[in-house]
Scaffold this motif. Sequence first.
Motif, mmCIF file in Angstrom:
data_model
loop_
_atom_site.group_PDB
_atom_site.id
_atom_site.type_symbol
_atom_site.label_atom_id
_atom_site.label_comp_id
_atom_site.label_asym_id
_atom_site.label_seq_id
_atom_site.Cartn_x
_atom_site.Cartn_y
_atom_site.Cartn_z
ATOM 1 N N THR A 226 19.745 14.018 -103.158
ATOM 2 C CA THR A 226 19.230 15.220 -102.500
ATOM 3 C C THR A 226 19.626 16.461 -103.277
ATOM 4 O OG1 THR A 226 19.393 14.120 -100.351
ATOM 5 C CG2 THR A 226 19.220 16.510 -100.341
ATOM 6 N N VAL A 227 20.879 16.489 -103.800
ATOM 7 C CA VAL A 227 21.326 17.638 -104.579
ATOM 8 C C VAL A 227 20.465 17.783 -105.838
ATOM 9 C CG1 VAL A 227 23.254 18.627 -105.862
ATOM 10 C CG2 VAL A 227 23.671 17.447 -103.701
ATOM 11 N N ALA A 228 20.168 16.649 -106.475
ATOM 12 C CA ALA A 228 19.324 16.706 -107.679
ATOM 13 C C ALA A 228 17.931 17.246 -107.346
ATOM 14 C CB ALA A 228 19.232 15.316 -108.301
ATOM 15 N N ALA A 229 17.377 16.842 -106.202
ATOM 16 C CA ALA A 229 16.062 17.341 -105.807
ATOM 17 C C ALA A 229 16.105 18.830 -105.503
ATOM 18 C CB ALA A 229 15.562 16.553 -104.592
ATOM 19 N N LEU A 230 17.199 19.301 -104.923
ATOM 20 C CA LEU A 230 17.321 20.726 -104.612
ATOM 21 C C LEU A 230 17.441 21.562 -105.874
ATOM 22 C CD1 LEU A 230 19.739 20.528 -101.534
ATOM 23 C CD2 LEU A 230 17.297 21.124 -101.513
ATOM 24 N N ARG A 231 18.073 21.023 -106.904
ATOM 25 C CA ARG A 231 18.218 21.790 -108.148
ATOM 26 C C ARG A 231 16.861 22.068 -108.788
ATOM 27 N NH1 ARG A 231 23.483 22.381 -109.423
ATOM 28 N NH2 ARG A 231 24.965 20.815 -108.645
ATOM 29 N N THR A 232 15.868 21.275 -108.473
ATOM 30 C CA THR A 232 14.532 21.538 -109.028
ATOM 31 C C THR A 232 13.826 22.680 -108.301
ATOM 32 O OG1 THR A 232 13.467 19.942 -107.539
ATOM 33 C CG2 THR A 232 14.332 19.101 -109.642
ATOM 34 N N LEU A 233 14.362 23.052 -107.112
ATOM 35 C CA LEU A 233 13.753 24.121 -106.325
ATOM 36 C C LEU A 233 14.339 25.491 -106.640
ATOM 37 C CD1 LEU A 233 13.627 22.380 -102.819
ATOM 38 C CD2 LEU A 233 11.823 22.491 -104.537
ATOM 39 N N GLY A 234 15.587 25.537 -107.038
ATOM 40 C CA GLY A 234 16.237 26.808 -107.299
ATOM 41 C C GLY A 234 17.709 26.605 -107.602
ATOM 42 N N LEU B 57 26.351 23.369 -99.560
ATOM 43 C CA LEU B 57 25.932 24.113 -100.742
ATOM 44 C C LEU B 57 24.887 25.139 -100.352
ATOM 45 C CD1 LEU B 57 23.034 22.499 -101.400
ATOM 46 C CD2 LEU B 57 24.658 20.820 -102.270
ATOM 47 N N VAL B 58 24.717 26.125 -101.217
ATOM 48 C CA VAL B 58 23.758 27.201 -101.002
ATOM 49 C C VAL B 58 22.614 27.027 -101.996
ATOM 50 C CG1 VAL B 58 23.385 29.691 -101.028
ATOM 51 C CG2 VAL B 58 25.543 28.755 -100.175
ATOM 52 N N VAL B 59 21.396 27.119 -101.491
ATOM 53 C CA VAL B 59 20.206 26.932 -102.327
ATOM 54 C C VAL B 59 19.374 28.219 -102.298
ATOM 55 C CG1 VAL B 59 18.172 25.512 -102.768
ATOM 56 C CG2 VAL B 59 20.199 24.492 -101.696
ATOM 57 N N ALA B 60 19.064 28.732 -103.463
ATOM 58 C CA ALA B 60 18.209 29.917 -103.560
ATOM 59 C C ALA B 60 16.769 29.446 -103.708
ATOM 60 C CB ALA B 60 18.636 30.784 -104.736
ATOM 61 N N ALA B 61 16.163 29.088 -102.571
ATOM 62 C CA ALA B 61 14.793 28.565 -102.601
ATOM 63 C C ALA B 61 14.140 28.812 -101.251
ATOM 64 C CB ALA B 61 14.798 27.071 -102.942
ATOM 65 N N ALA C 292 10.544 24.531 -98.309
ATOM 66 C CA ALA C 292 10.646 23.556 -99.395
ATOM 67 C C ALA C 292 11.974 22.812 -99.340
ATOM 68 C CB ALA C 292 10.475 24.274 -100.737
ATOM 69 N N VAL C 293 13.047 23.530 -98.978
ATOM 70 C CA VAL C 293 14.357 22.879 -98.870
ATOM 71 C C VAL C 293 14.334 21.828 -97.770
ATOM 72 C CG1 VAL C 293 16.776 23.256 -98.314
ATOM 73 C CG2 VAL C 293 15.580 24.864 -99.806
ATOM 74 N N ARG C 294 13.699 22.145 -96.644
ATOM 75 C CA ARG C 294 13.636 21.182 -95.537
ATOM 76 C C ARG C 294 12.856 19.930 -95.939
ATOM 77 N NH1 ARG C 294 13.435 26.015 -92.379
ATOM 78 N NH2 ARG C 294 15.232 26.092 -90.956
ATOM 79 N N ARG C 295 11.782 20.121 -96.691
ATOM 80 C CA ARG C 295 11.016 18.953 -97.129
ATOM 81 C C ARG C 295 11.838 18.083 -98.071
ATOM 82 N NH1 ARG C 295 6.794 22.825 -97.313
ATOM 83 N NH2 ARG C 295 7.176 23.124 -99.554
#
Length: 824
Positions: free
Chosen positions: A87-95, A193-197, A201-204
């Motif tokens: 999941t962390v790897a997928a989030l890194r592609t968003l922001g 963690l904090v995601v700048a996205a 999209a983060v929920r998906r």
Amino acid sequence: MLTLAPHTLRLRWTAFAGGFVALALGVALLTVMGLALASAADAPGRAPERFAAAPVVVRGTDTLRVPTAAGVRTARLDRPRPVPAGTVAALRTLGEVTEDRSFPVRIPGESGALVGHPWSTAAFARYELTAGRAPRAAGEVVVTGGRAAPGDRLRTGHGPVRVVGTVAGRGFERAVFYPDAVAARLAPVSTQLVVAADPAAVRRAVGDRAQVLTGAARHLADPAPDRDRAAVTALNSLFGTAGGVAAFVAVFVVASTSAFTVAQRRREFGLLRTAGATPGQVRRTVYAEALLVGGAAAATGCALGGYAAPHLAARTVAGGLAPAWFTIGDHTWPYHAAFWTGLTVALCGVTAASWRAGRTRPAEALREASAEHGARTRGRLLAGTALLAAAAGTAGWALLTDPADLLHRKTYISRPMLLITAFALLAPALAGPLVRLLTWLPARLPGGLLAVLVRENATAAARRTAAVAAPVLVTVALTGSLLGATATLDAARTAEARTRTTADFVVTADGGLDAATVRRLRAVPGTAAVSATAASSVYVVEEGVALIRSAARAADPAALAATTRLPVTAGRLTDLDDGSIVVNEEWERHTVGRRVPVRLGDGTRRTLRVAAVLAVGTGDNGVYVTPANAPGAPVDRVEVTVAAGAGRAAVAAGLRAAVGGTDGRVYGAAAWLRGTAPRADGTTRLGLLLVLGIALVYAAIALAGTQVMATADRRRELAALRLAGATAPQVLGLVAVEALTAAAVGALLGVLVAALNLLGMTGALTLLSAPAAPVLPWPALGAAAGGCALTAVVFAVLPAGGAFRLQGSRRRPRPGGTGPAGVA
């Protein structure tokens, strides 16, 4: 007949003053409680603190949901699960993804632990540098507040550091910021963690594998997000307990005062009966008086409660017992509830007295003797005996079925009330024997005439003696029962911990000890056994509907058996392995060899075999598992025994060297036991003091009112003593000793009630394999009894002295007269 009530109140206001004040205070407390409960229910939504400027926070799952026959049951996990790596790897592609880490930081000389964070997370709480620069290399930190300045060097549990910058404090934490790489080494596991996205999209990307927090929900990622709810719950418990005790004592005082007032007015009621009043009319007159007094007292109490509630709320916030946002709101239902409750209390308090007044015969108006009669009525004796039997029966039933129930706070606060009421009803019958016991020796000493007079007066006026003893009984019994219960439980827990601990040294760390430090501790020369344990939790569904959380410790069974002495009742501690569990007798399924489905601290489902069973004790004998069944739990305690022939000083030095540069601290076993000894927290201490303060205030009110009424009724008796040759100081001394004797009777009964309650608790502790002697708080008992005795003496002597002055003025010759005016 009802028109007589206002005139009676005007002429006999002293007889009703005590009940009025007691009821007004009770209604005031009920008003405060209601306003506090209503205001707590309107708690505002908590704004995020650490992540106020974060776009989206992703937090690992922290809630366990288990389906049961009664629906889904939930519980907070011991620690949130980390966000899955995929999941962390997928989030890194968003922001941009920023991992958050928190760990305790201990600085010598600082009170309490600070919290460490990566510097990259400082911007999310809107921290801004006020001096210096950001940390870049290992050994550099940024601190909050004015505790240090750039260039200062600090010693921490993680090693020496140099302050390179400062930020203004935000009020919710005392932080130390490290470079991100250093923070990752000190806290390897990140659970949020904090995601700048874009949030959608983060929920998906996350799905149901973690929590996505945005807006106000980001406060769930703050430290202790439930602290406000816990504080409000504790506050509600505090006010609820105080309100319940206030209602009980108010009824007790009103009933006691009303009974004594009716006993004093028997000739008045007899005269009304002679004039043709029916028993029902007399009863309705007493009820009308109670209605007038109760209505005025309830209205006064509502006004007092409305005035006091905001001040009390401010004090609780200032004392840290309530959240900063807690204030009293604009609510009306607490006033209605308190007013009608107070009025009901007033009417209930005079019920028995009104029936007694209605039974007054017309011949009572012709009585000249002031000696009491009918104080020991059959109904009173039967009611007191029945309550005493009920108290004994319920305690015995609890000992046979659920001894642990007697150790709960709600039980040891409410159970004394049953015994107090029973002994108060039996007080007229017990007063005579106790007075004779107290005056037995003084009456046989030279000059024992005073003791004889006190004995005869007190036994002849048993109702008056019981009326004075009753409020002392309440105060002393509550003081001994509440403070004695907490002291007895603390002593039992301390003794249990002392018996359980056989290690010579204990090493602890707030943030846990890493594997390398534990290896160094095991390698210290001169150690016989080293047991490293970690705190965790285990969840089990009992009776098919209840999800129960049990505190657990993870340990190696062989080392644990060598450093502790656990109260094993079945099985063997050394049989514990990765497929088994040690439980206590409180578990529904606690048969050795039986398999039990459980959830581990991270929610993992396992079925474990019961290897051993422990006694319940005071509740600290929890569950034991192996480290394999406590995933993610860091070692926070290491217990060490010294080998035979090894030097304790050398071993202690080796242990300190092993934890050097870490947050670990080495204690001798005795010092560790002293430091971890159970102590009442601030809310519990304040609650007990509030309850005891209520009891003491009510006791003073009841004693003052009773003594004033009793002295007013004894003017002829005191005048007769003066005519018999007694001096005014001698008569006042007699009155004072009588009051002191009556207070001593109440104190003895109160100590007896407290002792009976504590005996029930010690019986429960014995059945739970944690035997302890009852601890009576003698200093507090002495202070309570002394305060009551002083009040009783003062308010007995002052009215008696006033009566003498009044009689003296009546004896003076009238202007132009030739003789005395006579004795009133």
